[in-house]
Design a protein around this motif. Structure first.
Motif, mmCIF file in Angstrom:
data_model
loop_
_atom_site.group_PDB
_atom_site.id
_atom_site.type_symbol
_atom_site.label_atom_id
_atom_site.label_comp_id
_atom_site.label_asym_id
_atom_site.label_seq_id
_atom_site.Cartn_x
_atom_site.Cartn_y
_atom_site.Cartn_z
ATOM 1 N N TYR A 31 -7.013 -2.723 2.358
ATOM 2 C CA TYR A 31 -5.764 -1.962 2.378
ATOM 3 C C TYR A 31 -4.853 -2.266 1.197
ATOM 4 N N ASP A 32 -4.903 -3.497 0.713
ATOM 5 C CA ASP A 32 -3.960 -3.942 -0.314
ATOM 6 C C ASP A 32 -4.093 -3.118 -1.589
ATOM 7 N N HIS A 33 -2.970 -2.630 -2.071
ATOM 8 C CA HIS A 33 -2.875 -1.822 -3.288
ATOM 9 C C HIS A 33 -3.790 -0.593 -3.246
ATOM 10 N N SER A 34 -3.836 0.021 -2.068
ATOM 11 C CA SER A 34 -4.607 1.257 -1.926
ATOM 12 C C SER A 34 -3.680 2.352 -1.408
ATOM 13 N N ASN A 35 -4.214 3.569 -1.403
ATOM 14 C CA ASN A 35 -3.547 4.682 -0.735
ATOM 15 C C ASN A 35 -4.199 4.787 0.636
ATOM 16 N N ASN A 57 -2.996 10.102 10.746
ATOM 17 C CA ASN A 57 -2.027 9.633 9.773
ATOM 18 C C ASN A 57 -1.976 8.108 9.741
ATOM 19 N N PRO A 58 -1.785 7.530 8.561
ATOM 20 C CA PRO A 58 -1.657 6.078 8.461
ATOM 21 C C PRO A 58 -0.231 5.618 8.779
ATOM 22 N N THR A 59 0.210 5.965 9.991
ATOM 23 C CA THR A 59 1.511 5.503 10.461
ATOM 24 C C THR A 59 1.429 4.012 10.765
ATOM 25 N N SER A 60 2.564 3.383 10.929
ATOM 26 C CA SER A 60 2.554 1.964 11.325
ATOM 27 C C SER A 60 1.870 1.793 12.673
ATOM 28 N N GLU A 61 2.054 2.768 13.574
ATOM 29 C CA GLU A 61 1.407 2.697 14.885
ATOM 30 C C GLU A 61 -0.112 2.714 14.748
ATOM 31 N N ASN A 62 -0.627 3.674 13.968
ATOM 32 C CA ASN A 62 -2.078 3.768 13.798
ATOM 33 C C ASN A 62 -2.631 2.600 13.009
ATOM 34 N N LEU A 63 -1.872 2.097 12.065
ATOM 35 C CA LEU A 63 -2.301 0.926 11.309
ATOM 36 C C LEU A 63 -2.385 -0.301 12.214
ATOM 37 N N ALA A 80 0.839 -1.197 0.000
ATOM 38 C CA ALA A 80 0.000 0.000 0.000
ATOM 39 C C ALA A 80 0.873 1.245 0.000
ATOM 40 N N ALA A 81 0.255 2.342 -0.418
ATOM 41 C CA ALA A 81 0.895 3.646 -0.388
ATOM 42 C C ALA A 81 0.338 4.452 0.773
ATOM 43 N N HIS A 82 1.077 5.468 1.175
ATOM 44 C CA HIS A 82 0.585 6.431 2.164
ATOM 45 C C HIS A 82 1.493 7.647 2.152
#
Length: 123
Positions: free
Chosen positions: A65-69, A80-86, A12-14
């Motif tokens: 989530y896969d192949h999405s922004n 924010n889509p941080t690793s923590e929030n994810l 995924a992108a972010h």
């Protein structure tokens, strides 16, 4: 106590709003997701939790989530889509699906590279 653990991946992108550095630009990761579920019990044939069930529920969740922004998804419009929030978001969503009886999601780990990861759990 038994711990049942599975790994899955998605791409995924972010971009991180308000970040002072390269991560404020749109970029992507090949994420590795590890989910650990705990159970003190086994069923009549000796299984604490069928891997198939956990894999199926996590795969359904990650398909969004896969192949999405990630930055454009509703759950990351305000944060924010941080690793923590994810990790926290996946933990809470998979807990809604899996927790019941003796089964409890224990932790979710998100790796955004082979060298960086974050783990979320609730005590």
């Amino acid at each position: 106590m038994f711990e049942i653990e599975i790994d899955r991946t998605f791409s995924a992108a972010h971009q991180l709003r308000g970040y002072n550095g390269d991560c404020c630009k749109l970029h992507g990761h090949n994420y590795k997701v590890t989910v650990v579920v705990r159970s003190p019990e086994q069923d009549e044939i000796g299984i604490a939790l069928d891997f198939k069930k956990l894999k199926s529920e996590l795969d359904s969740l990650l398909a969004v989530y896969d192949h999405s922004n990630l930055s454009e998804l509703p759950e990351f419009r305000e944060i924010n889509p941080t690793s923590e929030n994810l990790a926290k978001t996946i933990y809470r969503k998979i807990s809604e699906k899996m927790n019941g009886g003796a089964i409890r999601v224990h932790r979710v780990r998100i790796g955004e590279s082979d060298h960086s990861a974050v783990t979320y759990f609730e005590e």
